[in-house]
Write an enzyme that holds these catalytic residues in place. Structure first.
Site, PDB file in Angstrom:
ATOM      1  N   CYS A 134      45.638 -33.226  -9.638  1.00 14.85           N
ATOM      2  CA  CYS A 134      46.885 -33.962  -9.866  1.00 14.85           C
ATOM      3  C   CYS A 134      47.588 -34.303  -8.554  1.00 14.85           C
ATOM      4  O   CYS A 134      48.289 -33.465  -7.986  1.00 14.85           O
ATOM      5  CB  CYS A 134      47.798 -33.142 -10.775  1.00 14.85           C
ATOM      6  SG  CYS A 134      49.346 -33.984 -11.119  1.00 14.85           S
TER       7      CYS A 134
ATOM      8  N   CYS B 112      51.397 -34.131  -8.709  1.00 12.57           N
ATOM      9  CA  CYS B 112      51.952 -32.769  -8.705  1.00 12.57           C
ATOM     10  C   CYS B 112      51.892 -32.167  -7.295  1.00 12.57           C
ATOM     11  O   CYS B 112      52.827 -31.505  -6.863  1.00 12.57           O
ATOM     12  CB  CYS B 112      51.182 -31.831  -9.636  1.00 12.57           C
ATOM     13  SG  CYS B 112      50.726 -32.528 -11.210  1.00 12.57           S
ATOM     14  N   ASP B 113      50.781 -32.358  -6.611  1.00 16.33           N
ATOM     15  CA  ASP B 113      50.522 -31.591  -5.386  1.00 16.33           C
ATOM     16  C   ASP B 113      50.463 -32.408  -4.096  1.00 16.33           C
ATOM     17  O   ASP B 113      50.407 -31.831  -3.011  1.00 16.33           O
ATOM     18  CB  ASP B 113      49.186 -30.832  -5.534  1.00 16.33           C
ATOM     19  CG  ASP B 113      49.219 -29.885  -6.719  1.00 16.33           C
ATOM     20  OD1 ASP B 113      50.284 -29.274  -6.940  1.00 16.33           O
ATOM     21  OD2 ASP B 113      48.216 -29.780  -7.439  1.00 16.33           O
TER      22      ASP B 113
END
Ligand code: NAP
Length: 323
Positions: free
Chosen positions: A145, A148-149
């Protein structure tokens, strides 16, 4: 009223008419339609509410938004819309399933719920490469992701594995942070849409590495990703590439673990369907990526959520008029 009839009334009160498993695009669209049909559906949102759209960035191909719309905002809007018409939500996850009787039983966290009909819209989960140390490295320089990261990897080189729209999208997103994005693909042509390919090739920060697979993750002494070993599938040549994070974007598997042995599914875990949104089991409807090998778009997921809710409504009317 006899004791037996009394008991039946109590059981009927406890019985749900329609449970929707999943709260991505398919589940929420099903919830909007089912709620508007006065079915008061109960949506089990699961551990990752909002599904894949909640971890994406700008969605540019959902009709009605010429400037695009952020995935999480689109999901939030659908959630509000479903709630407005009377859908009920629970953060619980469906962990087990029993369709051996006419009424369907669903284990939601610790309790068993009983329902006349269910729409399974549990989506799909990111696939990983299956290499050594994978489990340990997830969250330590290995992820699926970018939204997300990605921001954790500022001014360092990273790589994305895959050649589809997800790999293209993640690579482009990561150029906001990383010093360099290697796009590692096992062939020399991408399957991503032409518009995404054009953006990838125009971006100087992205370097495609063609005909190449990752054969090993190489962590540092603290267990954080330091590099990957690559193999050219044409020449068998190997090289080590220093990257601080590997973003895997090689597709998804359907989330059907809870139904294994309970509903008919094929070798890849896709439920076997009677028609577009109806499983072979009466009262069990299916929508979205959990049953879609081909299209996997937000709009097709929404469309199948709508169809599943409409078919579930017809099924419930037939069941209720036969009582
Ligand atoms: P995908 O289209 O199935 O692409 C998966 C990619 O990973 C392929 O290039 C495939 O290689 C590669 N791959 C698969 N298994 C691999 C393995 N074991 N090792 C190395 N490479 C592997 O999946 P996706 O990109 O997640 O897209 C899924 C669907 O969502 C598609 O319909 C896509 O259009 C849609 N989507 C759309 C957007 C958008 O419109 N912005 C964004 C994201 C996703 P091969 O090409 O050699 O098979």
């Amino acid at each position: 009223m006899s004791a037996r009839n009394n008991l039946r009334c109590v059981l009927d009160l406890l019985m749900e008419r329609l449970i929707i498993i999943g709260s991505g695009c398919a589940g929420l669209t099903a919830a909007i339609y089912a709620a508007r049909a006065n079915l008061s559906p109960l949506v089990l949102e699961g551990r990752h509410p909002g599904g894949q759209l909640s971890t994406t960035t700008l969605v540019e191909n959902y009709p009605g938004f010429p400037e695009g719309i952020d995935g999480p905002q689109l999901i939030l809007n659908m959630h509000k819309q479903a709630e407005k018409f009377g859908a009920r939500f629970s953060y619980a996850e469906a962990t087990d399933f029993d369709a051996s009787n006419r009424h369907i039983r669903i284990k939601s966290d610790d309790e068993w719920l009983e329902t006349e009909a269910v729409i399974i819209a549990s989506g799909a989960s990111a696939r990983y490469l299956g290499l050594e140390n994978e489990e340990k490295l997830i969250g330590h320089g290995l992820t699926s992701c970018a939204t997300c990261d990605g921001a954790f990897y500022k001014n360092v080189p990273v790589c994305v594995v895959g050649g589809g729209d997800s790999a293209a999208e993640e690579s482009l997103f990561l150029t906001r942070f990383a010093s360099k994005v290697y796009l590692i693909h096992r062939r020399d042509t991408m399957r991503a849409s032409k518009i995404m390919q054009a953006r990838v090739f125009a971006n100087k920060k992205i370097e495609p590495v063609w005909n190449t697979v990752v054969t090993e993750y190489i962590p540092d002494e603290n267990g954080e990703m330091r590099a990957v070993r690559l193999r050219n599938v044409k020449t068998s040549e190997e090289q080590e590439l220093a990257v601080a994070c590997v973003f895997v974007a090689i597709g998804h598997d359907p989330n059907t673990k809870a139904y294994r042995g309970k509903l008919e599914m094929d070798g890849d875990g896709y439920l076997i369907m009677k028609n577009l949104v109806e499983s072979r089991h009466p009262g069990v409807f299916v929508a979205g990526d959990v049953a879609d090998r081909v299209y996997k778009q937000a709009v097709t997921a929404a469309g199948s959520g709508c169809a599943a809710a409409m078919d579930a409504e017809k099924y419930l009317s037939a069941v209720e008029s036969s009582k």
